[in-house]
Structure formats: structure tokens, C-alpha cells
Design an enzyme around this catalytic site. Structure first.
Site, PDB file in Angstrom:
ATOM      1  CG  LEU A 489      -2.093  -0.945   1.247  1.00 50.71           C
ATOM      2  CD1 LEU A 489      -2.885  -0.775   2.539  1.00 50.71           C
ATOM      3  CD2 LEU A 489      -2.999  -0.759   0.049  1.00 50.71           C
ATOM      4  CG  HIS A 490       3.845   2.792  -2.059  1.00 45.43           C
ATOM      5  ND1 HIS A 490       3.811   3.274  -3.341  1.00 45.43           N
ATOM      6  CD2 HIS A 490       4.808   1.840  -2.063  1.00 45.43           C
ATOM      7  CE1 HIS A 490       4.705   2.643  -4.085  1.00 45.43           C
ATOM      8  NE2 HIS A 490       5.331   1.758  -3.324  1.00 45.43           N
ATOM      9  CB  ALA A 674      -3.196   7.477  -2.904  1.00 47.62           C
ATOM     10  CG  HIS A 675       0.663   4.801  -4.394  1.00 46.65           C
ATOM     11  ND1 HIS A 675       1.930   5.293  -4.130  1.00 46.65           N
ATOM     12  CD2 HIS A 675       0.005   5.816  -4.991  1.00 46.65           C
ATOM     13  CE1 HIS A 675       2.020   6.537  -4.547  1.00 46.65           C
ATOM     14  NE2 HIS A 675       0.857   6.878  -5.069  1.00 46.65           N
ATOM     15  CD  GLN A 676      -5.424   1.409  -3.982  1.00 44.21           C
ATOM     16  OE1 GLN A 676      -5.992   1.162  -5.037  1.00 44.21           O
ATOM     17  NE2 GLN A 676      -5.357   2.651  -3.511  1.00 44.21           N
TER      18      GLN A 676
END
Length: 738
Positions: A489-490, A674-676
């Protein structure tokens, strides 16, 4: 009659709030009472009219607060404006309540919250949880605030987590609905000098009403219109194949952007704005609209770094160090117009670059997919009103349409269909919901045409995103235990700085600078990147640490003077996605590991140093138990190039040690993402992943995945370009097979 000229984005009507029947009226009243404690009404003692609903501040102290605000901020609000803002009770404001209802209706944790609220209505539960015999609904606002404060510092993690969740709910709703905030800050959903931009005129398949299953036949069906699906559509349509792209989201032209926050959260994002992990530690932004993440992302373009490419190649995937992948990245880079020639940095992007320079750290410009136009837009998170961001709806999908691709919006895919052999994909099945007769989406679905649809295809490509692609596979009978696992997920923590000057944080490019100073903390490519944060109001305040209602209102009042930044970790450790047994949607199990949270913490300390040398008057690390730091201006001015202020300013060094001591442990620390990536990971062997190097699902034929879910591990950079590059590779391979 002459056509009217647009002077603001086309208004989008919200649907009515969902039914409140998932909680009883008593439970709702308890929630409103607690939210009143999060953001109470404060008045000077001499103006007190209701001791139950207002908290009195002695006149002398109130005057001191006003003087402090007006003397420390350029262009500060007037005394009357400050008093008006502090006196407002958001919990009684109908739009605030509606926003909370929408957020909770989409939350899988609502039943758990309802149980707690029900316990608070009993004498025993109330005494155990609050220390009072009488429930919060019968207590004055001052007691309600005291209850939330006691929870936020409780030895019981459950209570601290409850306080955090309720405070975040209030902050998000307040940021989208508070009329006094908009008046005080000057923030507007309509950007300065807004002009309508002409976008591509998409044509979507429309179906007539009917009870039978509607069938469509095509060569390739692509599920998802985001960065992965858009690239696949263009490549395959231009290769002469019949292509159909379906998406559960809907299209909005550039003339509708940027949307007001509440409308954007409803129509552009999944789950009303954010998924929340099972332990409530992480809020995750994910798109649900035509163009997917490319519609609501922040224009940032990074190519996959060489050390990550080598890591993936070492796992048996030579593609990633091959000349062919170079070609994929270069082709994508050119088509989206990635570059930095037109960038004009706003205040906080300059602050990051200047701070890195003063500290002797790495700092660089972040490329944008805007064809080297200036693109001074801070609200792209709500849709790009300039029409300059070359995401799927501006670049890839129009090109696909010109090559003959067809599109369906409002199509929710339920499963992939297979031949009798159980291995050969033959299409997809799902449901389609039309717009209403006027082209809107706010009416109940019962008033809009709905059809069951089967799409037969020679090839099926899932580009539904890291949450939905594995869910579709699981619901389609794919038994591979790796499906849904390996979720990256960052995870990001936030730091906020206050400046004397007005910086209008919602204006200008969102991320046009970055620092990789801490990107390799373990010598294996894991660490954190430092970037500015998008500063539309709800995002700015939803992640801040709540310590009291007055402080929360005071920092909100300083919005015009704020800069927020994120420490974004390339996470080594992972979580998983699984199917909600009640509604068939994704649920997220993810807790930032001790290793990864330490990366985040080091990045926050680095950001604090950047804010310090940048002259911030107040620095806030959003960690429980850590107070804001108020730098001594004289000490700040003594800073010498390349020196570390932790060791030259004793007070600052002591505060940074407080951060290290407090730690950064979820679920109490607030993490955002916001990164998956990774839930259908690409692998050299079936037992360690979901798809092979061609993007083909292991053990199946004619079924592919082409989105960020196939990343073998976290990319470590904003994933759009990597997603597009991998989709370019996979779709060209599919074309060759056909």
C-alpha cells in the site's frame, strides 16, 4: 438563443443519504453527542447563552487566543470571523450529519460502532466506558469533549482507536460541509480563473429495459478503464481487434471538474472516499469512475527504478531488465506527455526543494503527464478541470475509441465465465445500471434501467484494480491461495507545517517535487520518499491527530497558512484483500509492520527538519502524544548550510526525540494510502503468484490481469507509469496470441 457560457463546473446532484437503519435512533443520537465533543462550540464567557451546548472560554483567554492568531498570521481573520467560527456546532448542521451517514454506510465497521454506541446508552456501559452514570446525550458538551479526550489517552487501545475513528469522521465531514470554514479560508471548489475544457465525447452502449439476460459478443473484454485498462484498450483496438471496455464507474466530462468535495467522494471514489483497513489503522483512497485512478491522481510520473527492476528480475522475471520493457516504458512516457519543462512550483513544493538543498539532501522535480504544460492545478484529486492531465480519459481511451473500441459505464462484473473444462475463459457476467432519464446518477437505482449482462469474448483482461481484480477472481472460483495476498500500500504518515504568510495550499501543482534521501534505509531498496500532500480540505484535516476540540478548530482556522507533506514507505511487508461475505465487495486486512513504520517515522523526522529550515512557525507530526513544535525564529535563522538542526537547536532535538519515543504504531497512528499493488502478483512459478510473465492467470486460458495488482512487490514510486508499462507489455502479448 445564444448558448450560455459556463463560469463554473457543471453541478452534480448528490443522491439522498442512504437509509440510517443500520443504527437505531438512540445510537445516532449518541454519535451526534460524541461528535459534538470532537468539535464543540466555544464562546467567550461573556457571550455564553447555553452552558449545555457551549463551552465558555474566559474573556481574557479568548482575547489572548484572538491576539495570538491575528499577530502570527498575515491576513488573519477578523475577531468576529474567529468568534463565529469557534461558536459553530458542526454536529447540528444537517450537511455534516449527512456526510457522516454516507461515510458510515460504506464502512464495514459500522456494526461494531453501533454496538459500542449501544453500550454507551446503558448505565453500566456508560460508567465503564466514560466514568459517568449518565450517557453522553444527557451530558453538557464540555463533558462530551472530556470523554473523547479520556479515550484518546486511555491505556486501552480499543478506546484510543475509537477516539481516533470518531475524530477522523468529524474532521472529514467538517472539511466538506462547514460553511464558516469556506468563508474563513477562502477555499472554493471552483478554481480561480476556471474555464471550461473540452474533453472527448465518449459514446457508451445503452440497453433497453428487459428481464432476460442481454448478451454481447466481442474479441476482448477489458474490465476496468483505469491506467491498465486504458492502455490495453488502445493497443488492442489499434491492432484491429474488437474491444469492449466495461467499468462500474461512470464518466464525467472535464466541464464537471473539479467536483465539490462531497460530490467527488460519491462519484469518483470507491467506498465514499476511502476503504479502511480491518484494524482501522489505514485509510485507502481508490478510484471508482471512468478513467479510474488516472482521473483522480495527482499527475506524478516516475519510471520504475533500476533497483526494483533488478529485484523483480532476480525473482525469475527477466522481463523487467529487458530492452523490451525499456521500450514499453518509453512508449508510455511519450504518449502521456510526461516531462518537467512546464512545471511551476507552488509554495510547499519549493519548500521541499529548498529544504533539501539547505540540508544537503537529495531533492528533485517530479515529472507530470501534462505534455509539459504548466498545469498549476491543486484540485486534480477532484477531477482535472483543465483537461490537461493525460490520463486514460484524455489519452488512451479516446485513441481506443478512434480505433473502434466500445465502452460500457455502470457495469459491475460479478464473475468470469469458463467453458465446461473450468479453465478456458469465455467472457464475463454482471449487472448494468443506466443513468436516469435526465442523464443523472442521483436517483435511486430502482428508477433506472437495470439489466443482467453476459459478454462473450475470446480473451478476458481484468484491469479492475488491486482490490477488485482479486475479488473477481475469487468470486469466479479461482482457488489459487495467492489471490488477494501480497498486498502493498505504500503506507504514508503526514506532517503539517504552519507559515506566517498565506500560502493558499489548494493552489498550484500537487506534487511537483520529491526527495529520495531516505528511500534505501535497509540497503535493500526499502525506505521512504518525501512528497507534498494534496491539500483539498477534507484530506488536509482527516489525518491530523486530535487532542481537543479547541486545538482542532484553531488549526483548521490556519488552513490558508498550511503545508502538508507525506512520508511514503516502500513497504517490505504485506496484507491481503478478501471478499466481504455480506456484499461481495473487497475488505482490506493490512497493518503497517514495525519495519515499515520505522521507515515512515524517519521520513517524518526528515520532513520536520525541512519545515524547520524552511522557516515554519509551527510543526505538527500527526502522532499520538506528540505536541506541535513552535520553533524559535532566532534559532532557525542560525541554521548553516548542510548542518542538521537536530544537533544545533536543543529544543528541536528534544522534540524530535519525543517523536522517536512516542513511536508510530498502528492502529493509533494515522496511516493513509493512495497506492495499491500486488494482490495478483506476477511470478515465475504458480505457487508464488497469480499470473505469469505474460499476465496470464496461472492454470487458466484466455484470462489475464493487467493493472497494479500484478506488481511482484511494492514499486516504491507512484505506480501509474509502471502500471501502464506492464499493461503495454501484456496487451501486446495478447494481441500476438490472437
Amino acid at each position: 438563443m445564444a448558448a450560455s457560457v459556463l463560469t463554473a463546473p457543471v453541478a452534480v446532484t448528490l443522491p439522498p443519504p442512504p437509509p440510517r437503519d443500520f443504527m437505531t435512533e438512540d445510537q445516532w443520537e449518541m454519535l451526534w453527542a460524541l461528535l459534538d465533543g470532537v468539535l464543540p462550540s466555544y464562546v467567550p464567557a461573556s457571550a455564553l447563552t447555553d452552558k449545555d451546548t457551549q463551552i465558555a472560554i474566559p474573556d481574557v483567554e479568548f482575547d489572548r487566543l484572538v491576539d495570538q492568531i491575528t499577530s502570527s498570521l498575515d491576513g488573519a481573520p477578523s475577531r468576529d470571523e474567529i468568534a463565529e467560527f469557534l461558536a459553530f456546532r458542526p454536529s447540528t448542521h444537517p450537511p455534516f450529519r449527512d456526510d457522516c451517514v454516507r461515510s458510515l454506510a460504506a464502512s464495514p465497521a459500522r456494526a461494531k460502532l453501533a454496538g459500542v454506541l449501544g453500550s454507551l446508552a446503558t448505565r453500566t456501559g456508560c460508567l465503564l466506558l466514560t466514568g459517568y452514570w449518565s450517557p453522553a446525550t444527557q451530558q453538557p458538551t464540555s463533558a462530551r469533549e472530556a470523554i473523547i479526550k479520556s479515550w484518546s489517552t486511555s491505556r486501552l487501545q480499543t478506546l484510543r482507536g475509537l477516539a481516533k475513528s470518531i475524530a477522523s469522521l468529524a474532521a472529514k465531514a467538517n472539511g466538506t460541509t462547514n460553511p464558516y470554514f469556506q468563508k474563513l479560508s477562502g477555499y472554493s471548489d471552483v478554481p480561480k480563473d476556471w474555464k471550461p475544457a473540452k474533453g472527448y465525447d465518449f459514446n457508451f452502449i445503452q440497453l433497453q429495459p428487459g428481464d432476460d439476460v442481454h448478451e454481447i459478443t466481442t474479441d476482448i473484454v477489458i474490465v476496468g478503464s483505469g491506467p491498465g485498462g486504458g492502455v490495453c484498450a488502445k493497443n488492442l483496438a489499434e491492432a484491429g481487434h474488437k474491444v469492449l471496455v466495461v467499468d462500474k464507474g461512470y464518466h464525467f466530462p472535464a466541464t464537471h471538474f473539479p467536483m465539490p468535495q462531497a460530490a467527488a467522494l460519491r462519484y469518483l471514489f470507491d467506498r465514499g472516499g476511502a476503504y479502511v483497513s480491518e484494524d482501522a489503522s489505514t485509510a485507502i483512497t481508490s478510484a471508482s469512475c471512468w478513467g479510474g485512478g488516472g482521473t483522480i491522481n495527482w499527475s506524478v510520473c516516475f519510471k520504475l527504478q533500476d533497483f526494483v527492476r533488478q529485484e523483480w528480475a532476480d525473482e525469475g522475471l527477466p522481463l523487467f531488465t529487458s530492452p523490451e520493457f525499456d521500450e514499453c516504458m518509453d512508449r508510455v512516457w511519450k504518449f502521456i506527455g510526461a516531462g518537467s519543462e512546464g512545471i511551476r512550483h507552488n509554495f510547499r513544493n519549493n519548500l521541499l526543494l529548498d529544504g533539501c538543498k539547505k540540508l544537503g539532501w537529495h531533492g528533485d522535480v517530479a515529472n507530470q503527464n501534462t505534455a509539459n504544460k504548466e498545469h498549476y492545478c491543486g484540485q486534480c484529486h477532484l477531477g482535472c478541470g483543465l483537461g490537461e492531465k493525460r490520463g486514460p480519459t484524455v489519452a488512451w481511451l479516446p485513441a481506443a475509441a478512434e480505433a473502434g473500441a466500445e465502452f460500457m459505464e455502470g457495469f459491475t462484473v460479478e464473475k468470469v465465465l469458463f467453458e465446461e473444462d473450468g479453465t478456458t475463459a469465455t467472457g464475463i457476467e454482471g449487472s448494468w445500471v443506466a443513468r436516469d432519464a435526465e442523464g443523472g446518477l442521483h436517483k435511486d437505482v430502482g428508477e433506472r434501467t437495470q439489466r443482467r449482462v453476459v459478454i462473450k469474448a475470446k480473451k478476458v483482461i481484468l484491469s479492475a484494480g488491486t482490490f477488485w481484480s482479486p475479488v473477481i477472481l475469487m468470486k469466479s472460483g479461482i482457488q489459487n491461495p495467492q489471490v488477494g495476498r501480497n498486498l502493498h500500500l505504500h503506507p504514508a504518515n503526514c506532517l503539517m507545517a504552519v507559515h506566517r504568510k498565506e500560502v493558499m495550499p489548494w493552489e498550484g501543482g500537487i506534487i511537483t517535487s520529491w526527495s529520495g534521501e531516505f528511500e534505501n534505509l535497509d540497503g535493500k531498496g526499502h525506505g521512504t520518499k518525501l512528497e507534498p500532500l494534496c491539500m483539498v480540505p477534507y484530506l488536509t484535516f482527516a489525518m491530523q491527530n486530535w487532542t481537543g476540540g479547541l486545538e482542532a478548530k484553531l488549526i483548521t482556522m490556519k488552513y490558508r497558512h498550511l503545508s502538508s507533506f507525506i512520508s511514503l514507505a516502500r513497504d517490505r511487508d504485506t496484507g491481503r484483500v478478501f471478499v466481504d461475505p455480506d456484499n461481495g465487495e473487497p475488505r482490506i486486512e493490512y497493518t503497517t509492520s514495525d519495519f515499515d513504520r520505522e521507515s515512515n517515522l524517519e521520513g517524518i523526522i526528515g520532513l520536520a527538519k525541512i519545515a524547520y529550515v524552511g522557516g515554519a512557525t509551527e510543526i505538527r507530526a500527526h502522532y499520538p502524544g506528540v505536541p506541535p513544535f513552535m520553533p524559535n525564529a532566532a534559532e532557525q535563522e542560525k541554521h548553516v548550510q548542510n548542518e542538521d538542526p537536530e544537533f544545533t537547536d536543543a529544543a528541536f532535538g528534544k522534540w524530535l526525540q519525543q517523536i522517536r519515543t512516542a513511536g508510530n504504531k498502528p492502529p493509533l497512528s494515522a496511516f493513509g494510502s493512495a497506492h495499491q499493488m500486488g494482490t495478483c502478483r506476477m511470478s515465475a512459478k504458480e505457487e508464488s503468484g497469480v499470473v505469469d510473465e505474460r499476465g496470464s492467470v496461472w492454470g487458466r486460458k484466455n484470462l489475464y490481469v493487467a493493472d497494479a495488482s500484478v506488481f511482484p512487490s511494492a514499486s516504491g514510486v507512484n505506480p501509474m507509469v509502471t502500471t501502464m508499462s506492464i499493461a503495454d507489455w501484456i496487451s501486446r502479448g495478447v494481441s500476438k496470441e490472437l
